[in-house]
Design a protein around this motif. Structure first.
Motif, PDB file in Angstrom:
ATOM      1  N   GLU A  47       0.821  -1.210   0.000  1.00  0.00           N
ATOM      2  CA  GLU A  47       0.000   0.000   0.000  1.00  0.00           C
ATOM      3  C   GLU A  47       0.863   1.273   0.000  1.00  0.00           C
ATOM      4  O   GLU A  47       0.748   2.114   0.912  1.00  0.00           O
ATOM      5  CB  GLU A  47      -0.923  -0.003   1.229  1.00  0.00           C
ATOM      6  N   ARG A  86     -12.079  -2.810  11.017  1.00  0.00           N
ATOM      7  CA  ARG A  86     -11.758  -4.134  10.478  1.00  0.00           C
ATOM      8  C   ARG A  86     -10.839  -4.934  11.402  1.00  0.00           C
ATOM      9  O   ARG A  86     -10.570  -6.104  11.135  1.00  0.00           O
ATOM     10  CB  ARG A  86     -11.101  -3.998   9.107  1.00  0.00           C
ATOM     11  N   ARG A 103      -1.557  -4.842  -2.465  1.00  0.00           N
ATOM     12  CA  ARG A 103      -2.635  -3.872  -2.355  1.00  0.00           C
ATOM     13  C   ARG A 103      -3.829  -4.455  -1.614  1.00  0.00           C
ATOM     14  O   ARG A 103      -4.114  -5.642  -1.708  1.00  0.00           O
ATOM     15  CB  ARG A 103      -3.091  -3.435  -3.752  1.00  0.00           C
ATOM     16  N   GLY A 104      -4.552  -3.582  -0.896  1.00  0.00           N
ATOM     17  CA  GLY A 104      -5.781  -3.960  -0.228  1.00  0.00           C
ATOM     18  C   GLY A 104      -6.974  -3.321  -0.910  1.00  0.00           C
ATOM     19  O   GLY A 104      -6.987  -3.103  -2.122  1.00  0.00           O
ATOM     20  N   ARG A 105      -7.982  -3.001  -0.111  1.00  0.00           N
ATOM     21  CA  ARG A 105      -9.155  -2.316  -0.645  1.00  0.00           C
ATOM     22  C   ARG A 105      -8.768  -0.927  -1.150  1.00  0.00           C
ATOM     23  O   ARG A 105      -7.842  -0.316  -0.636  1.00  0.00           O
ATOM     24  CB  ARG A 105     -10.208  -2.152   0.462  1.00  0.00           C
ATOM     25  N   SER A 122      -8.472   2.927  -1.326  1.00  0.00           N
ATOM     26  CA  SER A 122      -8.490   3.861  -0.201  1.00  0.00           C
ATOM     27  C   SER A 122      -7.932   5.198  -0.634  1.00  0.00           C
ATOM     28  O   SER A 122      -7.375   5.355  -1.721  1.00  0.00           O
ATOM     29  CB  SER A 122      -7.657   3.317   0.965  1.00  0.00           C
ATOM     30  N   HIS A 137      -3.282  -8.701  -4.721  1.00  0.00           N
ATOM     31  CA  HIS A 137      -4.417  -7.990  -4.146  1.00  0.00           C
ATOM     32  C   HIS A 137      -5.026  -8.797  -2.998  1.00  0.00           C
ATOM     33  O   HIS A 137      -5.396  -9.960  -3.173  1.00  0.00           O
ATOM     34  CB  HIS A 137      -5.474  -7.718  -5.213  1.00  0.00           C
ATOM     35  N   THR A 157      -7.985  -7.992  -1.053  1.00  0.00           N
ATOM     36  CA  THR A 157      -9.073  -7.021  -0.959  1.00  0.00           C
ATOM     37  C   THR A 157      -9.963  -7.229   0.259  1.00  0.00           C
ATOM     38  O   THR A 157     -10.870  -6.423   0.493  1.00  0.00           O
ATOM     39  CB  THR A 157      -9.927  -7.049  -2.232  1.00  0.00           C
ATOM     40  N   ALA A 158      -9.712  -8.271   1.036  1.00  0.00           N
ATOM     41  CA  ALA A 158     -10.456  -8.429   2.290  1.00  0.00           C
ATOM     42  C   ALA A 158      -9.941  -7.466   3.361  1.00  0.00           C
ATOM     43  O   ALA A 158     -10.569  -7.311   4.412  1.00  0.00           O
ATOM     44  CB  ALA A 158     -10.354  -9.860   2.790  1.00  0.00           C
ATOM     45  N   HIS A 159      -8.809  -6.826   3.095  1.00  0.00           N
ATOM     46  CA  HIS A 159      -8.162  -5.986   4.107  1.00  0.00           C
ATOM     47  C   HIS A 159      -7.952  -4.578   3.582  1.00  0.00           C
ATOM     48  O   HIS A 159      -7.889  -4.342   2.377  1.00  0.00           O
ATOM     49  CB  HIS A 159      -6.832  -6.614   4.520  1.00  0.00           C
ATOM     50  N   GLY A 160      -7.802  -3.633   4.517  1.00  0.00           N
ATOM     51  CA  GLY A 160      -7.663  -2.233   4.158  1.00  0.00           C
ATOM     52  C   GLY A 160      -6.221  -1.773   4.137  1.00  0.00           C
ATOM     53  O   GLY A 160      -5.277  -2.574   4.147  1.00  0.00           O
ATOM     54  N   HIS A 161      -6.049  -0.455   4.126  1.00  0.00           N
ATOM     55  CA  HIS A 161      -4.717   0.138   4.020  1.00  0.00           C
ATOM     56  C   HIS A 161      -3.790  -0.307   5.147  1.00  0.00           C
ATOM     57  O   HIS A 161      -2.579  -0.431   4.955  1.00  0.00           O
ATOM     58  CB  HIS A 161      -4.847   1.664   4.024  1.00  0.00           C
TER      59      HIS A 161
END
Length: 298
Positions: free
Chosen positions: A127, A181, A243-245, A247, A269, A271-275
């Motif tokens: 990220e 999260r 990379r995550g979701r 943001s 990726h 995508t289940a997780h954020g920055h």
């Protein structure tokens, strides 16, 4: 697994780095880690300990966490941390090294690698943060003092820094959307790294714990956020990106442009997780990081 602090004099202060136990196996590679804004190496303990199954891990604390670092200066940009990383690697490592960075740690790791590519064998950028070109131009048009009054930056300066107990700090973070999260285990691990005992200048009974990372530095780094895409596209070191979701910290347009300009970069990726993924989900992110490092080292 115990990790210990090591201190190294650099041109502008004494760098602190959190080391895992050094093993003498000749094939065990060394790994440098560079952290995000508002957190320090201790916040990443579960993630770093998972990486330490395969690597001798050294996590450099950025200068806001050095005991003798000067306060932030409006003239300083993020590249200052890239230069600190270069000086520390030169002083302590046998280059080239594998390196992992998260958020501003990824962006400033890229800055260091564009200046001194010979110091790095491979990079994993989790990220990597920065602004779009338009956002950077708009920030640059505002006087520094006005930037500090912008919503997110003003919020950072006005947020609590002291609590009467760890339990009170946990309750505050649990109520924040920024940590929605995080499960309880991850949030407790984060707090263990975020907090230090209050110093003796605080009246007894008013607060027990405080943030280690200075809010003034956090606000400064948000207020001086650069457009990092040109740096990322100039990298000559083998690089993987995790990379995550989507943001605000890494705009989707930046990823799209980076993929177009650097088709040689591999993207993973999660995508289940954020920055904040290495803090939010340390074990799956460590597994993805180890897979990326294995490809870079091959």
């Amino acid at each position: 697994m115990e990790m210990t602090w090591h201190h190294t004099p650099l041109p502008e202060g004494t760098a602190a780095a959190w080391h895992g136990p050094t093993l003498t196996h000749p094939t065990r590679p060394k790994l440098v880690f560079h952290h995000a804004t508002a957190v320090g190496p201790r916040c990443y303990a579960p993630y770093l300990k998972a990486l330490a199954q395969d690597y001798d891990v050294m996590a450099l604390a950025m200068r806001p966490l050095w005991a003798d670092a000067p306060p932030p200066d409006p003239k300083w940009g993020w590249d200052l941390f890239g230069d600190d990383l270069i000086h520390w690697i030169e002083a302590t490592q046998e280059a080239p090294v594998l390196a992992v960075g998260h958020s501003i740690g990824a962006a400033t790791l890229a800055m260091a690698a564009t200046k001194r590519p010979e110091l790095f064998k491979g990079l994993v950028l989790i990220e990597p943060s920065g602004t779009t070109r338009r956002q950077a131009l708009l920030l640059g048009l505002l006087p520094y003092g006005m930037r500090l009054r912008l919503g997110p930056i003003k919020d950072a300066l006005s947020s609590p820094t002291r609590w009467p107990s760890k339990e009170a700090a946990f309750a505050d973070l649990r109520a924040s959307k920024a940590f929605r999260r995080f499960d309880d285990q991850a949030l407790h691990a984060l707090l263990e790294g975020l907090l230090v005992p209050c110093d003796e200048t605080v009246p007894q009974g008013t607060a027990e714990v405080a943030l280690e990372y200075p809010r003034a530095w956090e606000a400064h780094l948000y207020a001086s956020a650069p457009h990092t895409l040109p740096t990322l596209t100039r990298l000559s070191v083998s690089t993987e990106v995790i990379r995550g979701r989507p943001s605000l910290y890494m705009d989707a347009s930046i990823e799209a442009k980076l993929k177009a300009k650097r088709p040689d970069f591999r993207f993973t990726h999660l995508t289940a997780h954020g920055h904040m993924m290495p803090l939010e989900a340390p074990i799956p992110v460590a597994e993805a990081t180890r897979a990326a490092l294995a490809r870079l080292a091959a």
